[in-house]
Design an enzyme around this catalytic site. Structure first.
Site, PDB file in Angstrom:
ATOM      1  N   ARG A  41       0.855  -1.192   0.000  1.00  0.00           N
ATOM      2  CA  ARG A  41       0.000   0.000   0.000  1.00  0.00           C
ATOM      3  C   ARG A  41       0.885   1.234   0.000  1.00  0.00           C
ATOM      4  NH1 ARG A  41      -4.166   1.277   4.831  1.00  0.00           N
ATOM      5  NH2 ARG A  41      -2.316   2.246   5.758  1.00  0.00           N
ATOM      6  N   SER A 110     -12.561  -2.900   2.167  1.00  0.00           N
ATOM      7  CA  SER A 110     -12.641  -2.163   3.427  1.00  0.00           C
ATOM      8  C   SER A 110     -14.098  -1.881   3.760  1.00  0.00           C
ATOM      9  CB  SER A 110     -11.885  -0.840   3.321  1.00  0.00           C
ATOM     10  OG  SER A 110     -10.513  -1.060   3.083  1.00  0.00           O
ATOM     11  N   LYS A 139      -3.480   6.737   7.162  1.00  0.00           N
ATOM     12  CA  LYS A 139      -4.106   7.099   5.898  1.00  0.00           C
ATOM     13  C   LYS A 139      -4.619   8.525   5.969  1.00  0.00           C
ATOM     14  CE  LYS A 139      -6.712   4.354   3.571  1.00  0.00           C
ATOM     15  NZ  LYS A 139      -7.871   3.510   3.195  1.00  0.00           N
TER      16      LYS A 139
END
Length: 209
Positions: A41, A110, A139
């Site tokens: 990620r 998610s 994030k």
């Protein structure tokens, strides 16, 4: 046969939190520590860099027997023959991802609410992310924490494999496991550790409740 979250720790990369170390260096330390699910990620990379890193990580994870998931980028997941792809609520819908990746690759989604959980199951996701459990700064576009109550709902009502994520650290990982999570996702606690192997070992001791 798909291997879906057959582990206790779901590790994610994040170059910005890795103490100046490369994604490859950090991933190597995680694999040597026995990590068995690794998600790539990286939000700030150019496509060519992501492809190069994922090609290296695919080789490394295959040699280590580790499931390799690519976040968001279905095209890169296909190019490197990743085991799966993880998408968010605002990314391509699960049905579209399935058309691209076929029946055998893992698709994770998610989720942040019971409604999204039920929708993920209906759409055919192989596993769901449950969170963010706690507040997190990992994030930039993260939603407000959903707390342990949403985890309780998933554990008590659904059989879909799930990974608890969001603000999970050494001091609270045991609490998350006690609430029924079999797999926890961690980012900064692992990639930001000076000794990654030692941190993974400490996390596993904390989660062995």
């Amino acid at each position: 046969m798909k291997r879906v979250l057959d582990t206790d720790i779901y590790a994610l990369t994040d170059a910005g939190l890795s103490r100046g170390r490369s994604v490859i260096e950090v991933a190597d330390a995680m694999l040597r520590a026995g990590i068995r699910v690794l998600q790539y990620r990286e939000k700030e990379r150019k496509a060519g860099v992501m492809l190069d890193e994922c090609l290296q990580l695919r080789r490394m994870t295959r040699e280590a027997g580790c499931t390799f998931i690519v976040n968001d980028h279905v095209d890169i997941a296909l190019l490197v023959d990743a085991d799966g792809v993880h998408v968010g609520q605002e990314d391509l819908p699960v049905e579209a991802v399935r058309q691209l990746v076929g029946p055998d690759r893992i698709i994770g989604l998610s989720t942040h609410s019971p409604e999204q959980c039920r929708d993920a199951i209906a759409r055919g996701a192989d596993y769901i992310g449950v969170g963010p459990i706690f507040a997190t700064k990992t994030k930039k576009d993260v939603c407000a924490p959903v707390g342990l109550e949403y985890l309780d709902y998933v554990v008590q009502n659904h059989d879909i494999p799930h990974v608890a994520i969001g603000g999970i650290k050494l001091h609270n990982a045991g609490e998350v496991v006690r609430r029924g999570a079999r797999c926890c996702a961690l980012v900064s606690e692992i990639v930001g550790a000076e000794d990654i192997g030692d941190m993974v070992a400490r996390l596993r001791r904390a989660m062995a409740v």
